[in-house]
Design a protein around this motif. Sequence first.
Motif, PDB file in Angstrom:
ATOM      1  N   ALA A   2       0.818  -1.250  -0.117  1.00  0.00           N
ATOM      2  CA  ALA A   2      -0.075  -0.268   0.064  1.00  0.00           C
ATOM      3  C   ALA A   2       0.686   1.260  -0.071  1.00  0.00           C
ATOM      4  CB  ALA A   2      -0.865  -0.019   1.161  1.00  0.00           C
ATOM      5  N   GLU A   3       0.373   2.203  -0.806  1.00  0.00           N
ATOM      6  CA  GLU A   3       1.209   3.512  -0.825  1.00  0.00           C
ATOM      7  C   GLU A   3       0.564   4.360   0.097  1.00  0.00           C
ATOM      8  OE1 GLU A   3       1.778   6.910  -4.116  1.00  0.00           O
ATOM      9  OE2 GLU A   3       1.972   4.690  -4.881  1.00  0.00           O
ATOM     10  N   SER A   4       1.752   5.043   0.933  1.00  0.00           N
ATOM     11  CA  SER A   4       1.117   6.047   2.046  1.00  0.00           C
ATOM     12  C   SER A   4       0.463   7.151   1.367  1.00  0.00           C
ATOM     13  CB  SER A   4       2.400   6.187   3.014  1.00  0.00           C
ATOM     14  OG  SER A   4       3.299   6.914   2.218  1.00  0.00           O
ATOM     15  N   LYS A  10       4.497  16.682   1.625  1.00  0.00           N
ATOM     16  CA  LYS A  10       4.652  16.661   0.085  1.00  0.00           C
ATOM     17  C   LYS A  10       5.962  15.761  -0.108  1.00  0.00           C
ATOM     18  CE  LYS A  10       3.711  18.253  -4.222  1.00  0.00           C
ATOM     19  NZ  LYS A  10       2.517  19.021  -4.643  1.00  0.00           N
ATOM     20  N   LYS A  11       6.167  14.845  -0.801  1.00  0.00           N
ATOM     21  CA  LYS A  11       7.388  14.051  -0.940  1.00  0.00           C
ATOM     22  C   LYS A  11       8.398  14.680  -1.877  1.00  0.00           C
ATOM     23  CE  LYS A  11       6.084   9.306   0.059  1.00  0.00           C
ATOM     24  NZ  LYS A  11       6.064   8.024  -0.272  1.00  0.00           N
ATOM     25  N   PHE A  12       9.653  14.862  -1.534  1.00  0.00           N
ATOM     26  CA  PHE A  12      10.722  15.376  -2.582  1.00  0.00           C
ATOM     27  C   PHE A  12      11.806  14.407  -2.411  1.00  0.00           C
ATOM     28  CE2 PHE A  12      11.954  17.724   1.008  1.00  0.00           C
ATOM     29  CZ  PHE A  12      13.379  18.227   0.778  1.00  0.00           C
ATOM     30  N   LEU A  39      14.348  18.328   9.293  1.00  0.00           N
ATOM     31  CA  LEU A  39      14.431  19.096   7.817  1.00  0.00           C
ATOM     32  C   LEU A  39      13.627  20.105   7.577  1.00  0.00           C
ATOM     33  CD1 LEU A  39      14.844  16.060   5.508  1.00  0.00           C
ATOM     34  CD2 LEU A  39      16.561  17.743   5.993  1.00  0.00           C
ATOM     35  N   ASP A  40      12.146  20.067   8.331  1.00  0.00           N
ATOM     36  CA  ASP A  40      11.452  21.327   8.116  1.00  0.00           C
ATOM     37  C   ASP A  40      12.061  22.409   8.899  1.00  0.00           C
ATOM     38  OD1 ASP A  40       9.433  19.875   7.097  1.00  0.00           O
ATOM     39  OD2 ASP A  40       8.171  19.329   8.747  1.00  0.00           O
TER      40      ASP A  40
END
Length: 57
Positions: A2-4, A10-12, A39-40
Amino acid sequence: MAESVLVNRKKFISSLDNKLVEPFNDLSAKTRVPKSRLLDEAIEDLLKKYEKRTADQ
């Protein structure tokens, strides 16, 4: 598999200097703060730094 589903994120993809990987992993483990949150914080600090710099010019 399953994809999260990300609602507030947002993925990067990026890369990190080899010498920063271990200290970054250690910081996350020691503080128990997820790497994404660290990282945020780092990106927020960079944005403030450069916003201030462009405002001064």
